[in-house]
Motif scaffolding. Sequence first.
Motif, PDB file in Angstrom:
ATOM      1  N   ASP A 276       0.090 124.146  42.779  1.00 54.78           N
ATOM      2  CA  ASP A 276       0.366 124.122  41.346  1.00 54.78           C
ATOM      3  C   ASP A 276      -0.327 125.251  40.584  1.00 54.78           C
ATOM      4  N   GLY A 277      -1.039 126.138  41.293  1.00 54.70           N
ATOM      5  CA  GLY A 277      -1.675 127.273  40.646  1.00 54.70           C
ATOM      6  C   GLY A 277      -2.958 126.955  39.909  1.00 54.70           C
ATOM      7  N   ALA A 278      -3.425 125.695  39.985  1.00 49.39           N
ATOM      8  CA  ALA A 278      -4.620 125.304  39.254  1.00 49.39           C
ATOM      9  C   ALA A 278      -5.888 125.889  39.892  1.00 49.39           C
ATOM     10  N   ILE A 279      -6.901 126.031  39.064  1.00 50.20           N
ATOM     11  CA  ILE A 279      -8.236 126.410  39.522  1.00 50.20           C
ATOM     12  C   ILE A 279      -9.099 125.149  39.517  1.00 50.20           C
ATOM     13  N   HIS A 280      -9.872 124.948  40.579  1.00 53.68           N
ATOM     14  CA  HIS A 280     -10.786 123.812  40.646  1.00 53.68           C
ATOM     15  C   HIS A 280     -12.196 124.327  40.895  1.00 53.68           C
ATOM     16  N   VAL A 321      -8.673 128.390  44.319  1.00 56.26           N
ATOM     17  CA  VAL A 321      -7.459 128.927  43.703  1.00 56.26           C
ATOM     18  C   VAL A 321      -6.329 128.691  44.696  1.00 56.26           C
ATOM     19  N   ASP A 322      -5.321 127.930  44.266  1.00 53.09           N
ATOM     20  CA  ASP A 322      -4.230 127.550  45.168  1.00 53.09           C
ATOM     21  C   ASP A 322      -4.762 126.925  46.457  1.00 53.09           C
ATOM     22  N   GLY A 323      -5.766 126.091  46.307  1.00 57.55           N
ATOM     23  CA  GLY A 323      -6.279 125.333  47.439  1.00 57.55           C
ATOM     24  C   GLY A 323      -7.198 126.086  48.369  1.00 57.55           C
ATOM     25  N   ARG A 324      -7.308 127.392  48.217  1.00 53.59           N
ATOM     26  CA  ARG A 324      -8.177 128.194  49.078  1.00 53.59           C
ATOM     27  C   ARG A 324      -9.487 128.488  48.363  1.00 53.59           C
ATOM     28  N   ALA A 343     -13.004 140.022  43.417  1.00 54.56           N
ATOM     29  CA  ALA A 343     -13.171 140.524  42.042  1.00 54.56           C
ATOM     30  C   ALA A 343     -11.867 140.511  41.249  1.00 54.56           C
ATOM     31  N   ARG A 344     -10.914 139.700  41.689  1.00 57.12           N
ATOM     32  CA  ARG A 344      -9.651 139.644  40.957  1.00 57.12           C
ATOM     33  C   ARG A 344      -9.834 138.813  39.682  1.00 57.12           C
ATOM     34  N   PRO A 345      -9.110 139.138  38.643  1.00 48.89           N
ATOM     35  CA  PRO A 345      -9.185 138.338  37.420  1.00 48.89           C
ATOM     36  C   PRO A 345      -8.529 136.981  37.628  1.00 48.89           C
ATOM     37  N   LEU A 346      -9.044 135.985  36.937  1.00 49.81           N
ATOM     38  CA  LEU A 346      -8.450 134.662  36.973  1.00 49.81           C
ATOM     39  C   LEU A 346      -7.789 134.378  35.633  1.00 49.81           C
ATOM     40  N   PRO A 347      -6.677 133.671  35.642  1.00 47.94           N
ATOM     41  CA  PRO A 347      -6.020 133.330  34.368  1.00 47.94           C
ATOM     42  C   PRO A 347      -7.002 132.615  33.439  1.00 47.94           C
ATOM     43  N   ALA A 350      -6.381 128.830  32.852  1.00 51.38           N
ATOM     44  CA  ALA A 350      -6.665 128.013  34.033  1.00 51.38           C
ATOM     45  C   ALA A 350      -8.166 127.889  34.255  1.00 51.38           C
ATOM     46  N   LEU A 351      -8.908 128.986  34.058  1.00 52.80           N
ATOM     47  CA  LEU A 351     -10.356 128.931  34.222  1.00 52.80           C
ATOM     48  C   LEU A 351     -10.983 128.053  33.145  1.00 52.80           C
ATOM     49  N   ALA A 352     -10.521 128.189  31.912  1.00 57.37           N
ATOM     50  CA  ALA A 352     -11.057 127.362  30.823  1.00 57.37           C
ATOM     51  C   ALA A 352     -10.806 125.882  31.094  1.00 57.37           C
ATOM     52  N   ALA A 353      -9.627 125.553  31.648  1.00 60.49           N
ATOM     53  CA  ALA A 353      -9.319 124.154  31.973  1.00 60.49           C
ATOM     54  C   ALA A 353     -10.237 123.636  33.070  1.00 60.49           C
ATOM     55  N   ALA A 354     -10.531 124.484  34.053  1.00 69.56           N
ATOM     56  CA  ALA A 354     -11.417 124.077  35.140  1.00 69.56           C
ATOM     57  C   ALA A 354     -12.838 123.854  34.633  1.00 69.56           C
ATOM     58  N   VAL A 355     -13.300 124.721  33.746  1.00 66.52           N
ATOM     59  CA  VAL A 355     -14.644 124.574  33.176  1.00 66.52           C
ATOM     60  C   VAL A 355     -14.728 123.311  32.331  1.00 66.52           C
TER      61      VAL A 355
END
Length: 372
Positions: A276-280, A321-324, A343-347, A350-355
């Motif tokens: 689902d593209g979520a960050i955890h 990110v995507d389970g990995r 060092a890739r940027p994160l959406p 999505a990062l704010a939701a995870a925080v």
Amino acid sequence: MGVLEVGWDQVFAWRAHRQFLTAPTAAGPVAIAERLAGLQAQVASAAETAAAVRGSDPQPEAVTAALTSGTLVKTWAMRGTLHAMTPEHAAAALSLIGSARTWEKPSWQKTFGATPDQISALVTAVSEILAEQVLTRDELVDAVLAEPGFAHLGAQLRSGWGAVLKPLAWQGALCHGPARGTKITFTAPANQIPGWTGLPDPDTAAPTLIAAYLGAYGPAKPDTFDAWLSRNNLRKTVVRRWFADLGDTLTEVSVDGTTGWIRAEHADDLAAATLDGAIHLLGPFDQYVLGPGTGDTALLPTEHRAKVSRAAGWISPLVLVDGRIAGTWEQVDTEIVVSTFDARPLPKRALAAAVERLAVATGAPGLTGRLA
């Protein structure tokens, strides 16, 4: 059915769902510990975080409350580390780990200075000492040393690592009791756990624990299960027989050419799973990585393993990110600082939701996040 063929995306999506990451549960820490086949509790706060990030209504010190009530039990289990487990899973794990008889190996005796006969005598003595009481480590050791034949084991018994006490836990002689202030305590499992019936025979215990493991971390091979359980101290032929004995309740799975097993009842869900593209953001010592192990290169690339599995056995907080596993994080004051491997940027959303999810789970409102 034949061999089910899936890709790693499906595996990670399925695991994230099964482990209550994409679908947090209202059932509480006991159900979460049951689904994960235990919460690593070497660091007590890590177990609390692992349960909290998977709950839809996390409560402070929920794991501690379950341990106090006996609905969870804390003991030395998988890989010789402390876990908070349901009594059924703890009994099964202790039975299987104990069947390896690691304390009878010459290397163990040389390192820890106790013979198999002395361990057997300790089991008897400690079982009698703890039969109707809860003692701190010092109180337990003093009681043991008052018995004849144990004087030379004083330093090992007092060691914070508990090496000589672990074989006693694996034989059902003791478990952790409620903390007494800042001090840990020990007691007999029957004192702490309502309805405790002792340890089952290993052949009886194996289906329970294998099913629990595959229900959270499958598809997996027998060797992977044993690495999680005992650091591969069990006989390979025995572990493979346990898997074989499960017969049609397991389904063979090929994950991009790598073969493993999953519970047959989960095969359709695995085949249909999508990311689902979520960050955890997961805490330290999280079961998401400890279940398959930090050596699983599909989950954690080899070149980044040292960033997760650190000195003195420390397992870093994880960014998924995507389970990995895509990085690690640390909290600096009220800021969550995320370090990604590439060092890739994160959406940002999505990062704010995870925080925000982490803030709610840990009871730390006002957290913000940023990339290192």
